[in-house]
Design an enzyme around this catalytic site. Structure first.
Site, mmCIF file in Angstrom:
data_model
loop_
_atom_site.group_PDB
_atom_site.id
_atom_site.type_symbol
_atom_site.label_atom_id
_atom_site.label_comp_id
_atom_site.label_asym_id
_atom_site.label_seq_id
_atom_site.Cartn_x
_atom_site.Cartn_y
_atom_site.Cartn_z
ATOM 1 N N HIS A 117 0.890 -1.312 -0.061
ATOM 2 C CA HIS A 117 0.087 -0.063 -0.160
ATOM 3 C C HIS A 117 0.563 1.395 0.034
ATOM 4 C CE1 HIS A 117 1.272 -0.868 4.382
ATOM 5 N NE2 HIS A 117 0.202 0.684 4.846
ATOM 6 N N HIS A 135 1.154 4.091 2.374
ATOM 7 C CA HIS A 135 1.872 4.339 3.136
ATOM 8 C C HIS A 135 3.205 4.699 3.159
ATOM 9 C CE1 HIS A 135 -2.090 4.207 5.758
ATOM 10 N NE2 HIS A 135 -1.925 5.567 5.123
ATOM 11 N N ASP A 148 5.814 4.521 4.954
ATOM 12 C CA ASP A 148 6.694 3.405 5.367
ATOM 13 C C ASP A 148 6.841 1.943 4.690
ATOM 14 O OD1 ASP A 148 3.810 2.955 6.314
ATOM 15 O OD2 ASP A 148 4.511 2.019 8.195
ATOM 16 N N HIS A 149 6.172 2.159 3.889
ATOM 17 C CA HIS A 149 5.801 0.733 2.928
ATOM 18 C C HIS A 149 7.237 0.926 1.658
ATOM 19 C CE1 HIS A 149 3.363 -1.746 5.679
ATOM 20 N NE2 HIS A 149 3.772 -0.445 6.208
ATOM 21 N N HIS A 176 -7.366 -2.072 6.161
ATOM 22 C CA HIS A 176 -6.382 -0.959 6.934
ATOM 23 C C HIS A 176 -7.118 0.322 6.660
ATOM 24 C CE1 HIS A 176 -2.292 0.089 8.210
ATOM 25 N NE2 HIS A 176 -1.699 1.259 6.877
ATOM 26 N N ASP A 230 -0.297 -3.527 5.810
ATOM 27 C CA ASP A 230 -1.164 -3.515 6.920
ATOM 28 C C ASP A 230 -2.030 -4.321 6.791
ATOM 29 O OD1 ASP A 230 1.765 -2.440 7.658
ATOM 30 O OD2 ASP A 230 0.961 -0.436 7.623
ATOM 31 N N HIS A 277 6.724 -5.926 11.257
ATOM 32 C CA HIS A 277 5.666 -3.920 11.296
ATOM 33 C C HIS A 277 4.904 -3.876 13.147
ATOM 34 C CE1 HIS A 277 3.089 -1.202 10.772
ATOM 35 N NE2 HIS A 277 3.751 -0.924 9.606
HETATM 36 ZN ZN LIG Z 1 2.986 0.365 7.900
HETATM 37 ZN ZN LIG Z 2 0.019 1.605 6.742
#
Ligand SMILES: [Zn+2]
Ligand SMILES: [Zn+2]
Length: 311
Positions: free
Chosen positions: A65, A67, A69-70, A143, A214, A272
Site C-alpha cells: 500500500h 503509506h 513506511d512501505h 487497513h 498492514d 511491523h
Molecule cells: Zn505500515
Molecule cells: Zn499502513
C-alpha cells in the site's frame, strides 16, 4: 542438508518511523537465482546491501500500500539500479496510485530508467504473476487505505521416482527414466507405454508463504495464508491493545497468532512492530501462547523454507 526452497530476509521490521533497531517494512525472498522484494520502506536498499543480496537477481517488487513506511525506499532503489547500469527488466506490482507516484517522482527528480520498468496495479483479489514454477496472488486486506496482501506459492512438484517399480516394469535406466521423472509417458522397445503415474509417487507440495501487512484481522489474510509454510503478518501492538490497533487499522501480536492458527500456517513471523517496543521478548510470549511456532522479526533475520515431502 538440501538447499532451501525459499530464503526470506527481513530487511526492515518496524512501523511508522525508523528507529536504530528497526528499519521500515521490506522483506527480500530468494528463490533459486531470483530475488523478490515485498515492500520497500526507507533504507531498504542499505539493508539490502547489508544482507549481501545482489541486485542482478532482483526481478520483481510487490508493494502492499501507499503509506510512506512501505514505499519511501522504492524511488532510491530504482535510481540506484539505474546508476548500476541495469539492463534486465524489472516488474513492480502494487495498488492503484503506485504508477502515478513513481512517474511523478521520476519527473520531479529529473531522472529516467533505461532498463525496462513495468508497473502493474491491482485493485482487487487475483493472480498478479504466474510463471511455470510459481504463482503470486493478492487479496485486499483491511487497513486505513487500500492495501494488498500477497501469497507466493510454487506449483506442486512431481512425486518421487520409484526406481524399483520402474525396473519391475522393465524400463531401462537412462533417458527413459529422465522422461518419466519429468512427467512424460514413454514407449518401451516392445511398444508398451509407461505413464508417469505408474512410476511416480503422489505430487509433492511447493514452498509457499504469505505477506500480510498492514491490516486489522481480516478474512483476506486468512485466505492468503491457507496452509502456507510461513505467514508473515503484522503485529504492530502488544496483546491487550486491540482497541488501539483497530482504530489505527492494525493488528496486535495476538491477532497475528490467531490468523496463523485459523489459516493452518506452519510458522509465523510477526513484523511491523511499533517503535515503542524496545524489548520484544514479551511480545513473542504473547503470540506463542496462541500459536507456538512464532517468532518476532528482527532486522536482517533470515528464515529458510525447505520443501516438504507430503501435505
Ligand atoms: Zn505500515
Ligand atoms: Zn499502513
Amino acid at each position: 542438508m538440501t538447499a532451501p526452497a525459499l530464503t526470506v530476509t527481513f530487511l526492515g521490521t518496524g512501523s511508522g518511523a525508523p528507529s536504530l533497531e528497526r528499519n521500515l517494512a521490506s522483506v527480500a525472498v530468494q528463490r533459486q537465482g531470483d530475488l523478490f522484494l515485498f515492500d520497500c520502506g526507507e533504507a531498504a536498499q542499505i539493508q539490502y546491501r547489508r544482507a549481501a543480496l545482489g541486485f542482478a537477481g532482483l526481478s520483481a517488487i510487490f508493494i502492499s500500500h501507499m503509506h510512506g513506511d512501505h514505499v519511501t525506499g522504492l524511488m532510491g532503489l530504482l535510481m540506484s539500479l539505474q546508476m548500476a547500469d541495469r539492463v534486465e527488466p524489472l516488474q513492480v506490482y502494487g495498488p492503484p496510485g503506485l504508477g502515478a507516484y513513481i512517474h511523478a517522482c521520476r519527473r520531479h527528480l529529473q531522472t529516467r530508467f533505461s532498463y525496462p520498468l513495468s508497473i502493474s496495479e491491482s485493485s482487487g483479489a487475483g493472480c498478479v504473476l504466474e510463471t511455470d514454477a510459481y504463482r503470486v496472488t493478492a487479496e485486499p486486506l483491511d487497513h486505513r487505505m487500500f492495501c494488498l496482501g500477497y501469497r507466493f506459492e510454487e506449483h506442486s512438484r512431481p512425486g518421487r521416482f520409484d526406481v524399483t517399480r520402474a525396473r519391475a516394469l522393465d524400463v531401462p535406466p537412462g533417458p527413459l527414466f529422465g522422461a518419466l521423472q519429468h512427467g512424460n509417458s514413454v514407449e518401451l522397445p516392445g511398444g508398451r507405454v509407461i505413464r508417469p503415474q505408474d512410476v511416480l509417487g503422489p505430487a509433492r507440495p511447493g514452498a509457499s508463504f504469505a505477506y500480510c501487512t498492514d491490516t486489522r484481522p481480516c478474512p483476506g489474510a486468512v485466505t492468503l495464508a491457507q496452509n502456507v509454510d510461513l505467514l508473515i503478518h503484522e503485529g504492530t501492538f502488544e496483546a491487550g491493545r486491540e482497541d488501539e490497533a483497530r482504530r489505527k487499522g492494525h493488528s496486535t501480536v495476538a491477532d497475528a497468532a490467531r490468523a496463523a492458527q485459523l489459516s493452518g500456517a506452519r510458522q509465523l513471523v510477526v513484523t511491523h512492530l511499533s517503535p515503542r517496543y524496545q524489548d520484544s521478548s514479551f511480545l513473542a510470549a504473547q503470540a506463542r501462547a496462541i500459536f507456538p511456532n512464532t517468532r518476532i522479526a528482527r532486522d536482517l533475520m533470515r528464515v529458510e523454507i525447505q520443501h516438504r515431502e507430503t501435505e
